[in-house]
Design a protein around this motif. Structure first.
Motif, PDB file in Angstrom:
ATOM      1  N   GLN A 200       0.722  -1.098   0.142  1.00 18.79           N
ATOM      2  CA  GLN A 200      -0.097  -0.042  -0.053  1.00 18.79           C
ATOM      3  C   GLN A 200       0.835   1.299  -0.183  1.00 18.79           C
ATOM      4  O   GLN A 200       1.880   1.230   0.691  1.00 18.79           O
ATOM      5  CB  GLN A 200      -1.109   0.054   1.385  1.00 18.79           C
ATOM      6  N   GLN A 201       0.599   2.097  -0.998  1.00 17.13           N
ATOM      7  CA  GLN A 201       1.036   3.410  -0.925  1.00 17.13           C
ATOM      8  C   GLN A 201       0.910   4.093   0.661  1.00 17.13           C
ATOM      9  O   GLN A 201      -0.338   4.305   0.944  1.00 17.13           O
ATOM     10  CB  GLN A 201       0.651   4.370  -2.069  1.00 17.13           C
ATOM     11  N   VAL A 202       1.914   4.879   1.093  1.00 18.98           N
ATOM     12  CA  VAL A 202       1.600   5.467   2.421  1.00 18.98           C
ATOM     13  C   VAL A 202       2.032   6.909   2.529  1.00 18.98           C
ATOM     14  O   VAL A 202       1.588   7.784   3.362  1.00 18.98           O
ATOM     15  CB  VAL A 202       2.401   4.669   3.515  1.00 18.98           C
ATOM     16  N   PHE A 203       2.696   7.403   1.402  1.00 14.44           N
ATOM     17  CA  PHE A 203       3.034   8.871   1.471  1.00 14.44           C
ATOM     18  C   PHE A 203       3.549   9.110   0.225  1.00 14.44           C
ATOM     19  O   PHE A 203       4.018   8.563  -0.661  1.00 14.44           O
ATOM     20  CB  PHE A 203       4.263   8.896   2.406  1.00 14.44           C
ATOM     21  N   SER A 204       3.225  10.421  -0.068  1.00 18.28           N
ATOM     22  CA  SER A 204       3.676  10.988  -1.464  1.00 18.28           C
ATOM     23  C   SER A 204       4.293  12.409  -1.096  1.00 18.28           C
ATOM     24  O   SER A 204       3.718  13.229  -0.463  1.00 18.28           O
ATOM     25  CB  SER A 204       2.479  11.410  -2.360  1.00 18.28           C
ATOM     26  N   THR A 205       5.503  12.336  -1.592  1.00 18.71           N
ATOM     27  CA  THR A 205       6.409  13.285  -1.329  1.00 18.71           C
ATOM     28  C   THR A 205       6.059  14.779  -1.762  1.00 18.71           C
ATOM     29  O   THR A 205       5.816  14.758  -3.125  1.00 18.71           O
ATOM     30  CB  THR A 205       7.880  13.210  -1.763  1.00 18.71           C
ATOM     31  N   PRO A 206       5.932  15.785  -0.837  1.00 21.45           N
ATOM     32  CA  PRO A 206       5.684  17.222  -1.587  1.00 21.45           C
ATOM     33  C   PRO A 206       6.808  17.835  -2.620  1.00 21.45           C
ATOM     34  O   PRO A 206       7.672  17.442  -2.341  1.00 21.45           O
ATOM     35  CB  PRO A 206       5.747  18.005  -0.406  1.00 21.45           C
ATOM     36  N   SER A 207       6.183  18.358  -3.535  1.00 18.74           N
ATOM     37  CA  SER A 207       7.136  18.870  -4.625  1.00 18.74           C
ATOM     38  C   SER A 207       7.967  19.810  -4.083  1.00 18.74           C
ATOM     39  O   SER A 207       9.088  20.141  -4.535  1.00 18.74           O
ATOM     40  CB  SER A 207       6.191  19.680  -5.850  1.00 18.74           C
ATOM     41  N   SER A 208       7.660  20.490  -2.970  1.00 16.47           N
ATOM     42  CA  SER A 208       8.523  21.481  -2.089  1.00 16.47           C
ATOM     43  C   SER A 208       9.919  20.767  -1.616  1.00 16.47           C
ATOM     44  O   SER A 208      11.067  21.593  -1.571  1.00 16.47           O
ATOM     45  CB  SER A 208       7.880  22.326  -1.264  1.00 16.47           C
ATOM     46  N   ILE A 209       9.682  19.388  -1.299  1.00 13.73           N
ATOM     47  CA  ILE A 209      10.827  18.542  -0.998  1.00 13.73           C
ATOM     48  C   ILE A 209      11.643  18.159  -2.120  1.00 13.73           C
ATOM     49  O   ILE A 209      12.954  18.156  -1.962  1.00 13.73           O
ATOM     50  CB  ILE A 209      10.473  17.742   0.060  1.00 13.73           C
ATOM     51  N   GLY A 210      10.868  17.599  -2.852  1.00 16.29           N
ATOM     52  CA  GLY A 210      11.839  17.015  -4.273  1.00 16.29           C
ATOM     53  C   GLY A 210      11.610  15.352  -3.909  1.00 16.29           C
ATOM     54  O   GLY A 210      10.444  14.655  -4.152  1.00 16.29           O
ATOM     55  N   THR A 211      12.706  14.801  -3.836  1.00 12.69           N
ATOM     56  CA  THR A 211      12.703  13.235  -3.723  1.00 12.69           C
ATOM     57  C   THR A 211      13.092  12.976  -2.295  1.00 12.69           C
ATOM     58  O   THR A 211      13.713  13.445  -1.856  1.00 12.69           O
ATOM     59  CB  THR A 211      14.098  12.960  -4.667  1.00 12.69           C
ATOM     60  N   LEU A 212      12.356  11.828  -2.053  1.00 15.60           N
ATOM     61  CA  LEU A 212      12.799  11.173  -0.828  1.00 15.60           C
ATOM     62  C   LEU A 212      12.737   9.575  -1.008  1.00 15.60           C
ATOM     63  O   LEU A 212      12.023   9.075  -1.933  1.00 15.60           O
ATOM     64  CB  LEU A 212      11.436  11.434   0.126  1.00 15.60           C
ATOM     65  N   GLU A 213      14.038   9.044  -0.691  1.00 13.74           N
ATOM     66  CA  GLU A 213      14.181   7.618  -0.758  1.00 13.74           C
ATOM     67  C   GLU A 213      15.086   7.101   0.336  1.00 13.74           C
ATOM     68  O   GLU A 213      15.068   7.733   1.250  1.00 13.74           O
ATOM     69  CB  GLU A 213      14.800   7.398  -2.207  1.00 13.74           C
ATOM     70  N   GLY A 214      15.564   5.852   0.058  1.00 13.59           N
ATOM     71  CA  GLY A 214      16.429   5.263   1.038  1.00 13.59           C
ATOM     72  C   GLY A 214      15.806   4.921   2.318  1.00 13.59           C
ATOM     73  O   GLY A 214      16.169   5.332   3.400  1.00 13.59           O
TER      74      GLY A 214
END
Length: 538
Positions: A200-214
């Protein structure tokens, strides 16, 4: 490939058999920036070698640290420590890169592919270590072992791609995986870890932050946390009070925080771990090319409402901190520098091959024998090149080489290996033997060879034995020189060739390594013997 992935620790909540505390209460102090005085201090980086995409766990009184290795084999090294500061090699989670012929340098090459950010966990219910990682955006592999030294065996192959995955063994023994880039998801695995039950998708990163990973995934004090990096200058955390599938709220942990390595980057993409007495630490890495991505350690406190705060020194990640308070270690760890005479019949885990080796063409028997495995004029295509990480900030590798069994056309020696390389070694041509310094070995951005090297200096040698030496200055803010020299007696060394300037781009991800090689340009059949390798620091 986007910025690779980092460490993950295991939740503080494991059974008494592991020595971890179930549901440990969090400290209620907030971001107090003043640390108590202590007699013992540790310095950052805690280890100046290339170990990126850290996942860190504690099992009982022992800490384990897993890292990325890309195209090097065996993959996913595991380091061991008893105090979070002094580390030694323990093993590898991925015994061989059996993910296609390109990892054998067979018709294709796997440079900057292979083992990216992956996850290491321990499951107390069956006393088993788990490694989980995706390969080539194709599928995800799970390996298990009852000891980090191995043997490690493949448990399953999942057709789902868990990119930059963090594996959680929850307090009820359920296996969860947090993963993704920008869109973060959580998967639940079957009790045996072989299949996916739910995702299940639990979060979508805001465009103000950009990329989240790791992603790193934790259960701490009843809450679920997903630790995420913004490459390559930030760290964020998601918190859920309603279970592993959320909903989650987001908080920034650090952004553009000055790091402790001069000329290096922002500490990021790391993992959290709790000591036996309840203290918390964050082990991150700093981009410090040409040496690679280097681990740094900082203490962490928690706010009263359950958010982690990195403890700073003068508004930056500290160059030193009070040493963690831990039980006395059962023994001293094996140093990361020193002499290897290749005693016994197996390689020590500090060694990794450039791609998978041809195991019929090398052996260890109180000395390392490298028989030519490839006919090529391109070191980047040559199989059985054996690599060792460089120790920072400066270090020297010295090799004793017996070249008496080389054949015409053979090339053997000691390289500074990356996408721009140089080496010192022996050329045998027309029955004549010379020691040479070769510069100008290069790759392009797609990791295709663009230069096979040119001879920058040479000298005649005889007698069948030579000592080769390479010194590397991998301080990111320096001129990054690599220098080469040789000796015919092991005592008096002669500089050969100009200084080689090591590249400091990040795109190859892995840092420079010392590399032992022997390849043919005419026909197979020759060999060399390495009697001794020494890694030393000033």
């Amino acid at each position: 490939m986007s910025w690779l992935h980092q460490p993950r620790t295991r939740r503080n909540a494991l059974t008494a058999a592991t020595g971890l505390v179930v549901g440990a209460a969090l400290p209620t102090t907030a971001a107090a920036q003043t640390l108590p005085a202590a007699a013992a201090q540790y310095a950052n980086p805690v280890l100046w070698q290339d170990f990126a995409d850290i996942d860190i766990i504690r099992v009982g009184d022992t800490y384990y640290y897993s890292a990325s290795t890309m195209h090097y084999s065996p993959g996913a090294p595991i380091l061991r420590s008893y105090d979070l500061v002094n580390w030694e090699f323990a093993g590898h989670s991925v015994p061989v890169l059996d993910f296609g012929s390109k990892y054998d340098l067979n018709g294709a090459r796997g440079y900057v592919r292979g083992v990216w950010a992956s996850s290491l966990a321990y499951r107390p219910s069956n006393r088993t270590f788990y490694w989980l990682g995706q390969i080539d955006f194709a599928r995800t592999y799970v390996y298990t072992a009852t000891s980090v030294e191995g043997p490690w065996n493949r448990l399953t192959t999942l057709n789902t791609v868990y990119y930059d995955a963090g594996l959680l063994v929850d307090t009820d023994d359920t296996l969860y995986v947090a993963y993704g880039n920008t869109t973060i998801s959580v998967a639940q695995l079957s009790p045996d870890g072989r299949t996916q039950v739910r995702s299940q998708q639990v979060f979508s990163t805001p465009s103000s932050i950009g990329t989240l990973e790791g992603a790193r995934f934790y259960r701490i004090n009843g809450n679920h946390y997903i630790f995420l990096t913004r490459p390559a200058n930030g760290q964020y955390i998601l918190k859920s009070t309603s279970g592993p599938f959320g909903p989650y709220t987001l908080r920034q942990v650090l952004l553009d925080l000055p790091g402790p390595i001069s000329g290096g980057g922002v500490p990021h993409q790391g993992g959290l771990v709790q000591t036996q007495n309840g203290a918390w630490y964050y082990l991150a890495f700093v981009d410090a090319f040409p040496g690679g991505r280097v681990p740094v350690l900082a203490p962490v406190t928690w706010t009263s409402d359950g958010w982690p705060v990195v403890q700073l020194v003068n508004n930056r990640w500290g160059a030193s901190y009070p040493s963690p308070v831990v039980p006395s270690p059962p023994r001293q760890v094996t140093p990361m520098t020193g002499v290897d005479t290749f005693d016994g019949t197996t390689l020590k885990p500090k060694w990794e091959w450039n791609h998978n080796p041809d195991n019929t063409r090398w052996s260890v028997n109180n000395g390392l024998t490298l028989r030519t495995a490839t006919v090529t004029n391109d070191l980047y295509w040559a199989r059985n090149t054996l690599t060792h990480r460089i120790q920072g900030p400066t270090s020297t590798a010295t090799v004793q080489l017996d070249y008496s069994a080389m054949r015409d056309g053979d090339r053997a020696g000691l390289a500074l290996l990356r996408d721009s390389s140089a080496w010192i070694g022996i050329r045998r041509d027309g029955g004549a033997t010379r020691v040479v310094m070769v510069n100008g070995l290069t790759m392009d951005g797609s990791w295709n060879t663009t230069g096979t090297g040119y001879e920058a200096a040479s000298a005649g040698v005889s007698g069948g034995r030579v000592w080769l030496r390479a010194t590397a200055d991998i301080r990111p803010g320096s001129s990054r020189p690599g220098t080469f020299s040789y000796s015919t007696d092991g005592v008096n060394f002669v500089r050969l060739g100009p200084a080689f300037t090591m590249g400091n781009s990040w795109q190859f991800f892995m840092g420079y390594r010392f590399a032992l090689f022997n390849h043919a340009t005419q026909a197979l059949g020759g060999s060399v013997r390495v009697a001794r390798f020494e890694l030393s620091t000033p």
